[in-house]
Structure formats: structure tokens, C-alpha cells
Design an enzyme around this catalytic site. Sequence first.
Site, PDB file in Angstrom:
ATOM      1  N   HIS A  57      55.208  63.140   3.691  1.00 54.17           N
ATOM      2  CA  HIS A  57      56.085  63.797   2.711  1.00 54.17           C
ATOM      3  C   HIS A  57      55.351  64.835   1.867  1.00 54.17           C
ATOM      4  O   HIS A  57      55.965  65.748   1.318  1.00 54.17           O
ATOM      5  CB  HIS A  57      56.756  62.746   1.822  1.00 54.17           C
ATOM      6  CG  HIS A  57      58.082  63.181   1.249  1.00 54.17           C
ATOM      7  ND1 HIS A  57      58.356  64.489   0.894  1.00 54.17           N
ATOM      8  CD2 HIS A  57      59.217  62.486   0.992  1.00 54.17           C
ATOM      9  CE1 HIS A  57      59.595  64.566   0.420  1.00 54.17           C
ATOM     10  NE2 HIS A  57      60.142  63.361   0.478  1.00 54.17           N
ATOM     11  N   THR A  94      81.066  66.476  -2.564  1.00 60.04           N
ATOM     12  CA  THR A  94      80.972  65.324  -1.666  1.00 60.04           C
ATOM     13  C   THR A  94      79.740  64.497  -2.010  1.00 60.04           C
ATOM     14  O   THR A  94      79.766  63.271  -1.975  1.00 60.04           O
ATOM     15  CB  THR A  94      80.872  65.859  -0.213  1.00 60.04           C
ATOM     16  OG1 THR A  94      81.952  66.756  -0.022  1.00 60.04           O
ATOM     17  CG2 THR A  94      80.912  64.757   0.807  1.00 60.04           C
ATOM     18  N   ASP A 136      70.903  69.799  19.139  1.00 60.79           N
ATOM     19  CA  ASP A 136      71.203  69.603  20.557  1.00 60.79           C
ATOM     20  C   ASP A 136      69.998  70.089  21.367  1.00 60.79           C
ATOM     21  O   ASP A 136      69.708  71.282  21.409  1.00 60.79           O
ATOM     22  CB  ASP A 136      72.480  70.395  20.886  1.00 60.79           C
ATOM     23  CG  ASP A 136      72.819  70.354  22.357  1.00 60.79           C
ATOM     24  OD1 ASP A 136      72.087  69.725  23.142  1.00 60.79           O
ATOM     25  OD2 ASP A 136      73.836  70.991  22.734  1.00 60.79           O
TER      26      ASP A 136
HETATM   27  C1  LIG Z   1      71.320  68.919  -6.112  1.00 59.07           C
HETATM   28  C2  LIG Z   1      72.214  68.625  -4.939  1.00 59.07           C
HETATM   29  C3  LIG Z   1      71.923  67.180  -4.477  1.00 59.07           C
HETATM   30  C4  LIG Z   1      73.654  68.719  -5.447  1.00 59.07           C
HETATM   31  O1  LIG Z   1      74.515  68.661  -4.377  1.00 59.07           O
HETATM   32  P1  LIG Z   1      76.035  69.076  -4.540  1.00 59.07           P
HETATM   33  O2  LIG Z   1      76.629  69.013  -3.185  1.00 59.07           O
HETATM   34  O3  LIG Z   1      76.635  68.254  -5.620  1.00 59.07           O
HETATM   35  O4  LIG Z   1      76.017  70.563  -5.095  1.00 59.07           O
HETATM   36  P2  LIG Z   1      75.823  71.890  -4.281  1.00 59.07           P
HETATM   37  O5  LIG Z   1      75.764  72.972  -5.269  1.00 59.07           O
HETATM   38  O6  LIG Z   1      74.714  71.775  -3.323  1.00 59.07           O
HETATM   39  O7  LIG Z   1      77.188  72.030  -3.438  1.00 59.07           O
HETATM   40  C5  LIG Z   1      78.421  72.055  -4.100  1.00 59.07           C
HETATM   41  C6  LIG Z   1      79.467  72.669  -3.194  1.00 59.07           C
HETATM   42  O8  LIG Z   1      79.028  73.970  -2.791  1.00 59.07           O
HETATM   43  C7  LIG Z   1      79.344  74.202  -1.424  1.00 59.07           C
HETATM   44  N1  LIG Z   1      78.121  74.303  -0.615  1.00 59.07           N
HETATM   45  C8  LIG Z   1      76.862  74.120  -1.024  1.00 59.07           C
HETATM   46  N2  LIG Z   1      76.000  74.316  -0.025  1.00 59.07           N
HETATM   47  C9  LIG Z   1      76.711  74.621   1.054  1.00 59.07           C
HETATM   48  C10 LIG Z   1      76.424  74.944   2.385  1.00 59.07           C
HETATM   49  N3  LIG Z   1      75.173  75.024   2.832  1.00 59.07           N
HETATM   50  N4  LIG Z   1      77.433  75.183   3.231  1.00 59.07           N
HETATM   51  C11 LIG Z   1      78.705  75.116   2.817  1.00 59.07           C
HETATM   52  N5  LIG Z   1      79.061  74.824   1.555  1.00 59.07           N
HETATM   53  C12 LIG Z   1      78.095  74.592   0.692  1.00 59.07           C
HETATM   54  C13 LIG Z   1      80.175  73.022  -0.983  1.00 59.07           C
HETATM   55  O9  LIG Z   1      81.528  73.309  -1.199  1.00 59.07           O
HETATM   56  C14 LIG Z   1      79.719  71.915  -1.907  1.00 59.07           C
HETATM   57  O10 LIG Z   1      80.640  70.895  -2.106  1.00 59.07           O
HETATM   58  P3  LIG Z   1      81.075  69.919  -0.912  1.00 59.07           P
HETATM   59  O11 LIG Z   1      79.818  69.353  -0.360  1.00 59.07           O
HETATM   60  O12 LIG Z   1      81.934  68.908  -1.531  1.00 59.07           O
HETATM   61  O13 LIG Z   1      81.798  70.741   0.115  1.00 59.07           O
HETATM   62  C15 LIG Z   1      72.043  69.571  -3.748  1.00 59.07           C
HETATM   63  O14 LIG Z   1      72.384  70.892  -4.127  1.00 59.07           O
HETATM   64  C16 LIG Z   1      70.662  69.544  -3.184  1.00 59.07           C
HETATM   65  O15 LIG Z   1      69.701  70.106  -3.700  1.00 59.07           O
HETATM   66  N6  LIG Z   1      70.540  68.870  -2.024  1.00 59.07           N
HETATM   67  C17 LIG Z   1      69.328  68.791  -1.253  1.00 59.07           C
HETATM   68  C18 LIG Z   1      68.499  67.625  -1.674  1.00 59.07           C
HETATM   69  C19 LIG Z   1      67.353  67.440  -0.736  1.00 59.07           C
HETATM   70  O16 LIG Z   1      66.655  68.349  -0.345  1.00 59.07           O
HETATM   71  N7  LIG Z   1      67.140  66.192  -0.352  1.00 59.07           N
HETATM   72  C20 LIG Z   1      66.102  65.788   0.531  1.00 59.07           C
HETATM   73  C21 LIG Z   1      64.906  65.307  -0.260  1.00 59.07           C
HETATM   74  S1  LIG Z   1      63.555  65.025   0.820  1.00 59.07           S
HETATM   75  C22 LIG Z   1      64.023  63.654   1.666  1.00 59.07           C
HETATM   76  O17 LIG Z   1      64.887  62.958   1.285  1.00 59.07           O
HETATM   77  C23 LIG Z   1      63.310  63.419   2.919  1.00 59.07           C
HETATM   78  C24 LIG Z   1      64.072  63.883   4.100  1.00 59.07           C
HETATM   79  O18 LIG Z   1      65.275  64.072   4.042  1.00 59.07           O
HETATM   80  O19 LIG Z   1      63.428  64.070   5.172  1.00 59.07           O
END
Ligand SMILES: CC(C)(COP(=O)(O)OP(=O)(O)OC[C@H]1O[C@@H](n2cnc3c(N)ncnc32)[C@H](O)[C@@H]1OP(=O)(O)O)[C@@H](O)C(=O)NCCC(=O)NCCSC(=O)CC(=O)O
Length: 514
Positions: free
Chosen positions: A191, A333, A457
Site C-alpha cells: 500500500h 451511492t 476483461d
Molecule cells: C470521497 C469519496 C469517497 C466521496 O464519494 P461520493 O461518491 O460521495 O462523492 P463523489 O463526488 O465522488 O461523487 C458524487 C457523484 O458525482 C458523480 N460522479 C463522481 N465521479 C464519477 C465518475 N467517475 N463517473 C460518473 N459519475 C461520477 C456521481 O453522480 C456521484 O454520485 P453517485 O455515485 O451516486 O452516482 C470519493 O469521491 C472518493 O474519493 N473515492 C475514492 C476513494 C478511494 O480512492 N478509495 C480507495 C482507497 S485505497 C484502498 O482502499 C485500497 C484499494 O482499493 O486497493
Amino acid sequence: MQFQLAIYTSPLFLPISKETQVLYFLHMASHNIKIHQQCMVAPPSAPQTSLPLLSFDLFWLRFHPVERIFFYSLPITQSNPSIFFTQVVPKLKTSLSHTLQHFPPLAGNVLWPNSSSKPVVQYTPGDAVSVVLAESEADFDHVLDNAPKEASESRCLVPHLESFDSRASVMALQITLFPNRGFAIGISTHHAVLDGKSSTLFIKAWASLCKTNDDHSESSSSTPSLAPELEPFFDRTVIETARKSGSSSSDDKLLSKLLSGEDSDPRCLKLLPFPPRLEDHVRGSFVLTGADVDKLRNRVLSKWDSVHIVEEESNSNSNSNSRVSSKPTKLSTFVLTCAYATVSIAKAWYGVEKEKNKFSFGFTVDCRARLETPIPENYFGNCVWGHLVDAKPSEFLEEDGFVIIAKSIHSKIKQMLDEGVFHGADTAVPRYVILAKEGVEIIGIAGSNRFGVYENDFGWGKPSKVEIASIDRALTIALAENRDDKGGVEVGVVLKKPVMKLFGTLFYGGLSDE
Ligand SMILES: CC(C)(COP(=O)(O)OP(=O)(O)OC[C@H]1O[C@@H](n2cnc3c(N)ncnc32)[C@H](O)[C@@H]1OP(=O)(O)O)[C@@H](O)C(=O)NCCC(=O)NCCSC(=O)CC(=O)O
């Protein structure tokens, strides 16, 4: 049995320590896994590269590896062992080698040169990724089934990631055949070298080269190119500049102290054990459709104004209550799924063990697009930061716990939007320590519903299932998009058997309550 022992004592296994060999052997033998071979796969001709680990990375220096498993169904013509090991595996290995040419750090090691104040990830020609080739006697339908099963069953499908005091491997792979049915790719990654976005970028790149480059044999002189969006971006200067604005070096120090332990060598690179919770624990995947998510969204929005959240004194600020009281036009979501799953875990656990009555939820945020100067989406490394919700530990158990926690997660994300991604970052780790000391069960999260893991895929269709095996190493939920329903989500959970039973009832039963 004898066949396996012979393999383990062969020189092919030299990179793995004796102790690891024995443990790995015992584990595999108890799960009817036959190890065929361990091979090393290297990029064809990459020059030496060395990247410094930055503060985003150092946070994870001794953290457990992230272990994912991608399961693929194959037609019988390709999953027959003789065809699989002579045709499918070479294709996977050749495309892996080509992909490593674009991602050389993944074939390298985390090292800490005497002359350097920080560890580095270094690829030196000759370094290679360990790929274990195995065969399982398990029933593939049982393996793919989402219903809870022994947590240990997935463990034999992920390779061990080697780490020592002075060196840690960056990635290890295992390809396991389920004869005449399909196969699994188990990937274990360090990581501190890559976060979820980077590791899923690598899988996407590998899948794309495997699927499209039939004409590139191992002897071909050129390396196939990647689509621009799949090319990793290695330049560290972008992040050093961007991070200056939100530095939290005190957090880094506190966390590395926590991770390294009081008395250990501060330059030690051996990963801390994080032993998996296997005894009496089961692992299950729980699925929400887009329609389920809409239902949950309506439920929260309809109660938004009547359910109030009181943020903990130390974490709230003057305008936080006015911020959370305004009803949003959209609840994501992510917010809904995390609130629903964590509250169901809390209520199930409390239902079985009454003394478990305090919970919290911590989640990581991808900072790439949220830094003052945003950095490219394909930045390779770590660009994630952790936040804890401000809800009171007892609120997970309240009747309206789901609405309260959803409001609380939403509020935290909105706070970042309004006040910057590092808002409250300095207090996150000390607060984590206090909550843990108070016996609060802090639920974490791995993965994301936006990583597109089901798009990978390799030429045989999308995965039949994707699992994050390492959620058994802490109290963590795994998130992925729903394989079969756009807008839906899959949640992976590992819990004690009776807690899991109640969790399943609450999770699915709660969808029909109104
Ligand atoms: C902070 C967050 C968790 C918040 O998520 P949210 O979904 O609440 O907020 P958001 O701003 O990203 O998205 C809000 C809305 O914007 C739109 N939206 C955002 N991104 C989109 C995309 N790529 N495609 C299409 N729509 C998108 C959607 O409508 C979505 O709602 P809707 O979804 O309802 O349509 C996220 O933004 C984030 O940073 N996620 C990534 C975290 C991450 O990297 N995790 C892994 C850690 S490492 C780990 O854990 C190890 C590993 O994985 O290997």
C-alpha cells in the site's frame, strides 16, 4: 502432497523465505490447492528507476498489503488444465511482462538506502514479480457464490507479499485454475507504493494488453503501447508542490510511530502482521441494485429534516450544523451504501454481543482532483487521505442510525468540498487513537464503487466476481460497483458467523421496510 513438497524445496522458490514456505504450504494443503510452479516475470527491458516515497505513501509503510481476487469463468476448451497452462497462462505472463515495462516499480522493491532520509521504491534490471501458478479442487460455483462462507477459503487464492527488515516486494500474483470452469488472479500489493486507483489502473492496463495484443509474442522486439489514460504518471513533483498547502507532518509522525511500534527499528521495512480474522469468521458479498440505492436515498431524504445530528463538540465548528441541516439535492451511492452497511454491522454486532455498543467509520478520500492544484488521475502512488465521521459512537445503534450516519458522512464530504480536502486532517489520527482506546470499533473501507473492477476483461469476458480478500485483516468493508446492475454496489464483509447471520437479515430485510 509429495508433489507440493518437491516444488517447495526446488530452487524456484528461493525468493521466498523458509518460514513463509512452510506456512504457505500448510495453508494451501488444507484447502486442496496444488501449487504447480512459482515463476518470476520481469519487464522486457526497463532501465533502473527509483521513486521517493512521499508523505501520502509513508502513511502506509508497514500497513498490510491490499489483496484482491478477480475470478473469471472460461469455456471448457480453455479451462482444461493442459490448455490452460500451455495457452492461457503464457498469454497472461507475456502481457504481464509488457505491462510491467510501463509500470517498472511494480517489479521492484521498497528499499531504504543508507544515504536517504526516506524509503524509495526501486526497480533494478533483474527484479521481477513472483507469479504462483496453482490449481484448486474447490467447487467454482461455491467460490463465486456471494453467500457467506469460511473466511479462510479466499486466503489460498492470494499470494504472500514478501517483506523483510531491509526490503519489501511491491507486488505478488497468483493465478489459480479451477479445472474446466475458470480461474482466479490474486494480486497482493504494497500500500505504500500504490493506492486503489493506481492498483486498479495497473490491472486495467494488463487486461487491455492481454486482450488486444495477440501478435506480441515474448520474442517480439517492441513493447505494445497503452492507451494514454492507462499510462501511469510517475512525476513526484506535482504532488510535492500540491501537498505543501495541506501538510500534516505531525499526523505522519504519529501514524508511523503507531505503525512501527514504540521500540522497533525506525528504518525497518517488514510489514506488520495484521493477522487475518479467520477463526469463526465468514466472508460474504452483499449486493445493492440501483433501485435499492434509490430506495435508501428516498428514505434518508424523507427524514432529513426530522433527524438531527449532533456533531461531537471537539469536531464541530461554528457553521457545521447549518451546513448539514440543508437538504442536499443528491446523496451519493457511496454515502448511502457506507451508512447502510456500517449501521447494519453495528446493529448486528450489538445484537449478538451487547457490550459492542460504540462504533465509528473512517473512509479514504482520493485527493487527486481535490488538491489545490489537481494532479492527473493516472498519478501512480498514493494520493488518498483518511477521514473519520463526526457521529457519536452510540448513534450507529439508534433507530434512525442509518439516516444519522448518512447525514454524517455526507457532511464530512461536503466539509472537504467547502474547506479543502485536508480540513480536519490534523485531528484525524489523534482522534482515531482516542476512539480506539475507548473501545470504539472503527469500521474502515477498501476499494470504491468507481474503480470499474468489473471492466477488466483479459479477453475472456468481464470478471464473474471480484473480492478484496484483505478486509479480513481489520474491521473493513469492501466496495465495488455492482457487476450486473448499473448504479448498484457490492459490499464485501467479514464477520463472526452469528453476527454475519444477523447482518444479512438486517441488510436485505431492511430494504423492504418502509
Ligand atoms: C470521497 C469519496 C469517497 C466521496 O464519494 P461520493 O461518491 O460521495 O462523492 P463523489 O463526488 O465522488 O461523487 C458524487 C457523484 O458525482 C458523480 N460522479 C463522481 N465521479 C464519477 C465518475 N467517475 N463517473 C460518473 N459519475 C461520477 C456521481 O453522480 C456521484 O454520485 P453517485 O455515485 O451516486 O452516482 C470519493 O469521491 C472518493 O474519493 N473515492 C475514492 C476513494 C478511494 O480512492 N478509495 C480507495 C482507497 S485505497 C484502498 O482502499 C485500497 C484499494 O482499493 O486497493
